[in-house]
Design a protein around this motif. Structure first.
Motif, mmCIF file in Angstrom:
data_model
loop_
_atom_site.group_PDB
_atom_site.id
_atom_site.type_symbol
_atom_site.label_atom_id
_atom_site.label_comp_id
_atom_site.label_asym_id
_atom_site.label_seq_id
_atom_site.Cartn_x
_atom_site.Cartn_y
_atom_site.Cartn_z
ATOM 1 N N VAL A 10 0.856 -1.179 0.000
ATOM 2 C CA VAL A 10 0.000 0.000 0.000
ATOM 3 C C VAL A 10 0.896 1.234 0.000
ATOM 4 N N VAL A 11 0.775 2.057 -1.007
ATOM 5 C CA VAL A 11 1.582 3.290 -1.008
ATOM 6 C C VAL A 11 0.730 4.455 -0.560
ATOM 7 N N LEU A 12 1.350 5.334 0.176
ATOM 8 C CA LEU A 12 0.694 6.569 0.558
ATOM 9 C C LEU A 12 1.265 7.680 -0.311
ATOM 10 N N LEU A 13 0.386 8.368 -1.001
ATOM 11 C CA LEU A 13 0.836 9.478 -1.831
ATOM 12 C C LEU A 13 0.146 10.738 -1.355
ATOM 13 N N GLY A 14 0.770 11.840 -1.572
ATOM 14 C CA GLY A 14 0.143 13.091 -1.162
ATOM 15 C C GLY A 14 1.177 14.164 -0.961
ATOM 16 N N LYS A 15 0.687 15.373 -0.922
ATOM 17 C CA LYS A 15 1.564 16.524 -0.761
ATOM 18 C C LYS A 15 2.330 16.422 0.561
ATOM 19 N N ALA A 16 3.532 16.972 0.552
ATOM 20 C CA ALA A 16 4.309 16.966 1.793
ATOM 21 C C ALA A 16 3.540 17.700 2.885
ATOM 22 N N VAL A 86 -3.182 4.909 -1.245
ATOM 23 C CA VAL A 86 -3.997 5.840 -0.477
ATOM 24 C C VAL A 86 -3.501 7.236 -0.834
ATOM 25 N N VAL A 87 -4.311 7.951 -1.549
ATOM 26 C CA VAL A 87 -3.912 9.291 -1.965
ATOM 27 C C VAL A 87 -4.491 10.278 -0.959
ATOM 28 N N CYS A 88 -3.598 10.922 -0.245
ATOM 29 C CA CYS A 88 -4.037 11.797 0.839
ATOM 30 C C CYS A 88 -4.145 13.228 0.370
ATOM 31 N N TYR A 89 -5.150 13.909 0.898
ATOM 32 C CA TYR A 89 -5.239 15.352 0.687
ATOM 33 C C TYR A 89 -5.700 15.985 1.982
ATOM 34 N N ARG A 99 -3.198 18.260 -6.177
ATOM 35 C CA ARG A 99 -2.054 17.351 -6.238
ATOM 36 C C ARG A 99 -2.534 15.907 -6.226
ATOM 37 N N ALA A 100 -3.539 15.653 -5.417
ATOM 38 C CA ALA A 100 -4.080 14.290 -5.327
ATOM 39 C C ALA A 100 -4.571 13.845 -6.699
ATOM 40 N N LYS A 101 -5.219 14.770 -7.400
ATOM 41 C CA LYS A 101 -5.725 14.425 -8.737
ATOM 42 C C LYS A 101 -4.567 14.038 -9.646
ATOM 43 N N PHE A 102 -3.479 14.776 -9.502
ATOM 44 C CA PHE A 102 -2.299 14.480 -10.305
ATOM 45 C C PHE A 102 -1.831 13.043 -10.068
ATOM 46 N N TRP A 103 -1.793 12.645 -8.787
ATOM 47 C CA TRP A 103 -1.320 11.301 -8.490
ATOM 48 C C TRP A 103 -2.281 10.235 -8.982
ATOM 49 N N VAL A 104 -3.564 10.537 -8.849
ATOM 50 C CA VAL A 104 -4.557 9.578 -9.333
ATOM 51 C C VAL A 104 -4.338 9.330 -10.821
ATOM 52 N N LYS A 105 -4.080 10.405 -11.550
ATOM 53 C CA LYS A 105 -3.864 10.276 -12.980
ATOM 54 C C LYS A 105 -2.616 9.424 -13.248
ATOM 55 N N ASP A 136 -14.647 20.278 -0.746
ATOM 56 C CA ASP A 136 -16.041 19.902 -0.555
ATOM 57 C C ASP A 136 -16.210 18.390 -0.633
ATOM 58 N N TYR A 137 -16.985 17.851 0.284
ATOM 59 C CA TYR A 137 -17.142 16.398 0.350
ATOM 60 C C TYR A 137 -17.804 15.854 -0.915
ATOM 61 N N HIS A 138 -18.869 16.551 -1.372
ATOM 62 C CA HIS A 138 -19.589 16.018 -2.535
ATOM 63 C C HIS A 138 -18.752 16.087 -3.794
ATOM 64 N N MET A 139 -17.933 17.126 -3.840
ATOM 65 C CA MET A 139 -17.036 17.236 -4.984
ATOM 66 C C MET A 139 -16.089 16.020 -5.014
ATOM 67 N N THR A 140 -15.578 15.654 -3.848
ATOM 68 C CA THR A 140 -14.643 14.523 -3.822
ATOM 69 C C THR A 140 -15.354 13.223 -4.162
ATOM 70 N N THR A 141 -16.596 13.052 -3.663
ATOM 71 C CA THR A 141 -17.285 11.801 -3.977
ATOM 72 C C THR A 141 -17.597 11.707 -5.465
ATOM 73 N N ASP A 142 -17.971 12.859 -6.057
ATOM 74 C CA ASP A 142 -18.224 12.840 -7.506
ATOM 75 C C ASP A 142 -16.970 12.428 -8.253
ATOM 76 N N TYR A 143 -15.873 13.022 -7.823
ATOM 77 C CA TYR A 143 -14.608 12.720 -8.486
ATOM 78 C C TYR A 143 -14.252 11.239 -8.302
ATOM 79 N N ALA A 144 -14.502 10.755 -7.099
ATOM 80 C CA ALA A 144 -14.176 9.364 -6.799
ATOM 81 C C ALA A 144 -14.984 8.413 -7.677
ATOM 82 N N ASP A 145 -16.276 8.748 -7.870
ATOM 83 C CA ASP A 145 -17.117 7.901 -8.734
ATOM 84 C C ASP A 145 -16.542 7.850 -10.139
#
Lengths: 218, 546
Positions: A10-16, A86-89, A99-105, A136-145
């Motif tokens: 499991v890798v953890l990614l995210g901004k410092a 696990v992409v942290c923000y 940044r998280a979006k960048f890693w997801v890509k 925003d929580y809903h924004m993240t869930t939309d993105y996650a979907d």
């Protein structure tokens, strides 16, 4: 060598300073920042933990990564062969979500087999002061979907949702048919059908709880 | 047989005593263990095996010497190349000793084993061999022999003997196969090794007699297989001539050397260099990362790396007063790699990548550190001005050696042109200077104190003399006072006597006072007290006389 056998990387990614290290600290040693003496561990960059899913033991190897942009080019080396990321923000920092979006890509481009979990950190700060929330929580869930990922908001300070997050990761790994073989090989615990059923139910309960809790506070 | 018969006739304990272990350890012996108990028998077997290893070792040594003697005797082409190789080895060794004094032994051992294996390797490879030097079976270097034994030991956990033998044979067979396919591209060789690991692990799972093995034991066996194979094939697989590993090693080494001006501050490591504990840990970490090159199997190399990383975590903990995260760890590892500049770094990384068990590299702790090392190497190879937050111009000047980066602001006492040792020396000199100043001050103070004491003494003496001059001692009241005083005032006598023990000036002063009192008293009343001065006055007289 302790923890040399690990089933799921499991890798953890995210901004410092986005809360990755605190998350590992909380999950592996159940503590936050300066509240405990540090002598016991030397570092929190790598940790292995056994999790039981459906009566099977899954050993998670958790890899913390350097989040600084300076080492961005090297992140490929880190997530190679990872089963989950696990992409942290930081919930109080909208830049960190970009940044998280960048890693997801990056992950989607390079590691297709890797499951992505979006993890919002520092939930306690947002709960204290609603105005502090920048993501925003809903924004993240939309993105996650959109990217077929899961979202979970955690607080390493209170420990809220931290274990749930890694349980989700372990479940996702163990229930993925592609990993069936690895899990069975490595589980050294004899399987008894009757107990495994009950444990399954237990596990479900825990996650259901976690999920409902996650929903109410967001 | 006769013992048995006697046993049945005479009763049990005679029988027992005859069945006991020959060593007399109290356990039962067994004819199949030559009359020893299982433990004693194993000890004996192990001892004989050890002897065998030693004699093998000696044999290898002798061969090596023979070979060397022959080379010296006929300075042909092979002799020339041999000496050239030796030269380069000694150079390497010099470098290593320079880095780690304590590691020389392992390094030497490595090279010894290398040269001894060239003895056995060269006859088969280039044909112009010395027939008497080639034994019936290839002589194994002590390291190889050791791992063979370890491997055989490891196979003991397999219950079925036949299966253990089968495993051993297939490993042996695989080694021969690899030895004969050294001409293949390295990727294919790597694939062959990985395939072998996989087939081994499959066999362990599927074989009917292996069912009793736990997952742990299987993993242990696989580790044993890996170690056995890689140690035996190290010579062939490490930095093979068919790849450009060697050039890349040299290139990387040059690159790291040219980056030696990079400071930990530029990398944002937050390492407190001036702390002596941190310095010690840095040295340990450097020693460990250099030791990676002296091990043969990927496991051993990785365990050196793990040790190195643990030292790094420790030194970060000391520097930050908190456990380190990956954000600090990676820069620190880069810095240590930069400082250590381990020889054959690229080859080592490649060797581990190609021939370690992939599952180990993908997930475990060692894999994590190894990944970090790969990152560190990649970072150092592609390092540019931006990554160090320098301007391109500055970076170029530092790289060309035209300029040296200034020492960071927080470390202002030492200038940036000095190496570690010089900085330490300067610090020590500074410390000594401070001590010197302190010492001087102490001496001055002491002198002052002495002067004060002297002045005080002189003053007191002068005072006494003045007093004595003003009131010269008269001995006239002595007799009447003495007679009258003794019965009357013992307390006063005590008072006067006690100061006399303290020191004569005081006593004298007290005496003088007493005298003056006495005279006053005498004037006013005809009382006995005047006696007392007499006792003291004799002492005072002595004091003044001296």
């Amino acid at each position: 060598m302790a923890g040399s056998r690990v089933d799921c990387k499991v890798v953890l990614l995210g901004k410092a300073y986005g809360g990755k290290t605190s998350l590992v600290e909380r999950y592996l040693h159940d503590r936050f920042n300066a509240e405990m003496p540090y002598q016991n561990t030397i570092g929190a960059a790598f940790g292995a933990k056994r999790v039981e899913v459906d009566g099977k033991i899954v050993t998670l190897g958790i890899w913390d990564t350097a989040g600084s942009e300076r080492y961005e080019a090297m992140s490929k080396i880190y997530y190679r062969g990872a089963k989950a990321a696990v992409v942290c923000y930081d919930l109080t920092d909208d830049g960190s979500f970009e940044r998280a979006k960048f890693w997801v890509k990056e992950l989607n481009d390079n590691e297709e087999a890797c499951r992505v979990y979006l993890c919002g950190t520092k939930l306690d700060l947002v709960q204290e002061n609603r105005k502090a929330r920048r993501v925003d929580y809903h924004m993240t869930t939309d993105y996650a979907d959109e990217i077929h990922a899961e979202v979970i908001e955690t607080s390493s300070k209170t420990g809220f949702n931290v274990c749930e997050l890694f349980e989700k990761v372990a479940e996702g790994f163990a229930r993925d048919p592609a990993n069936k073989q690895t899990v069975q090989i490595c589980s050294s615990v004899p399987q008894y059908p009757s107990t495994s059923l009950s444990k399954d139910a237990e596990n479900f309960q825990v996650t259901e709880q976690g999920r409902s809790r996650g929903g109410c506070c967001s | 047989m006769s013992a048995m018969k006697r046993g049945t006739r005479k009763g049990l304990h005679v029988d027992q005593s005859e069945l006991l272990c020959k060593n007399g350890c109290g356990y039962y012996g067994n004819p199949s263990w030559q009359g020893y108990c299982s433990k004693c028998y194993r000890d004996i077997v192990q001892k004989s095996r050890q002897r065998q290893i030693e004699s093998d070792h000696e044999y290898a040594k002798r061969l090596q010497q023979q070979y060397a003697a022959e080379n010296r005797g006929s300075p042909g082409a092979s002799g020339g190349s041999g000496s050239g190789r030796e030269l380069s080895f000694s150079k390497f060794e010099e470098k290593k000793t320079h880095h780690t004094g304590s590691k020389t032994r392992t390094v030497k051992k490595l090279f010894k084993s290398k040269s001894s294996s060239t003895v056995k390797g060269s006859p088969s490879q280039d044909g112009k061999l010395t027939p008497q030097a080639s034994p019936k079976e290839p002589v194994l270097s002590p390291e190889s022999q050791k791992t063979v034994n370890e491997f055989i030991e490891g196979l003991r956990i397999v219950r079925s003997r036949a299966f253990a033998q089968e495993l051993y044979k297939s490993a042996q067979h695989f080694i021969h196969r690899m030895q004969n396919s050294a001409y293949l591209p390295i990727e294919e060789q790597s694939e062959m090794v990985h395939d072998f690991y996989n087939s081994m692990s499959e066999r362990l799972q599927k074989h009917p007699t292996a069912g009793g093995l736990t997952g742990e034991q299987q993993a242990q066996l696989l580790d044993g297989v890996e170690k056995h194979i890689t140690t035996r094939l190290h010579q062939l697989l490490f930095c093979p001539s068919i790849t450009d590993d060697e050039q890349r090693d040299l290139k990387l080494q040059d690159r790291i050397r040219s980056l030696s001006w990079v400071t930990p501050q530029m990398l944002d490591t937050g390492i407190k260099e001036d702390d002596t504990q941190v310095q010690g840990l840095t040295d340990q970490a450097i020693a460990a990362i250099i030791e990676v090159g002296s091990q043969r199997s990927p496991q051993e190399k990785l365990s050196c790396l793990v040790r190195c990383c643990q030292h790094i975590f420790e030194l970060l903990r000391v520097s930050h007063d908190a456990p380190a995260s990956a954000d600090e760890f990676l820069p620190a590892l880069i810095y240590i790699t930069l400082r250590a500049n381990p020889p054959l770094l690229h080859s080592n990384v490649q060797y581990i990548t190609r021939f370690a068990n992939p599952s180990r590299l993908m997930a475990g702790e060692a894999g994590y550190y190894f990944t970090n090392l790969c990152c560190a190497v990649a970072f150092l190879e592609s390092l540019d001005a931006q990554a160090l937050s320098l301007s391109q111009e500055e970076f170029d000047r530092y790289m060309s050696g035209e300029a040296v980066p200034p020492k960071p602001q927080q470390n202002d006492q030492a200038d940036g042109y000095t190496c570690e040792g010089l900085i330490l020396m300067q610090e020590n000199i500074k410390g000594l200077k401070e001590l010197n100043a302190k010492h001087d001050k102490l001496m001055d103070d002491a002198k002052q104190l002495q002067d004060e004491m002297k002045g005080f003494r002189d003053g007191v003496i002068k005072q006494i003399q003045d007093v004595l001059k003003r009131t010269p001692l008269d001995i006239k009241p002595r007799q009447p006072l003495q007679l009258a005083g003794t019965p009357d005032s013992p307390i006063q006598q005590d008072l006067l006597l006690s100061p006399s023990t303290v020191g004569y000036p005081l006593a004298a002063a007290a005496g003088v006072q007493a005298v003056t009192l006495d005279t006053e008293n005498e004037d006013n009343l005809n009382l006995p007290p005047p006696l007392l001065p007499q006792v003291v006055s004799s002492q005072a007289a002595e004091g003044s006389a001296s």
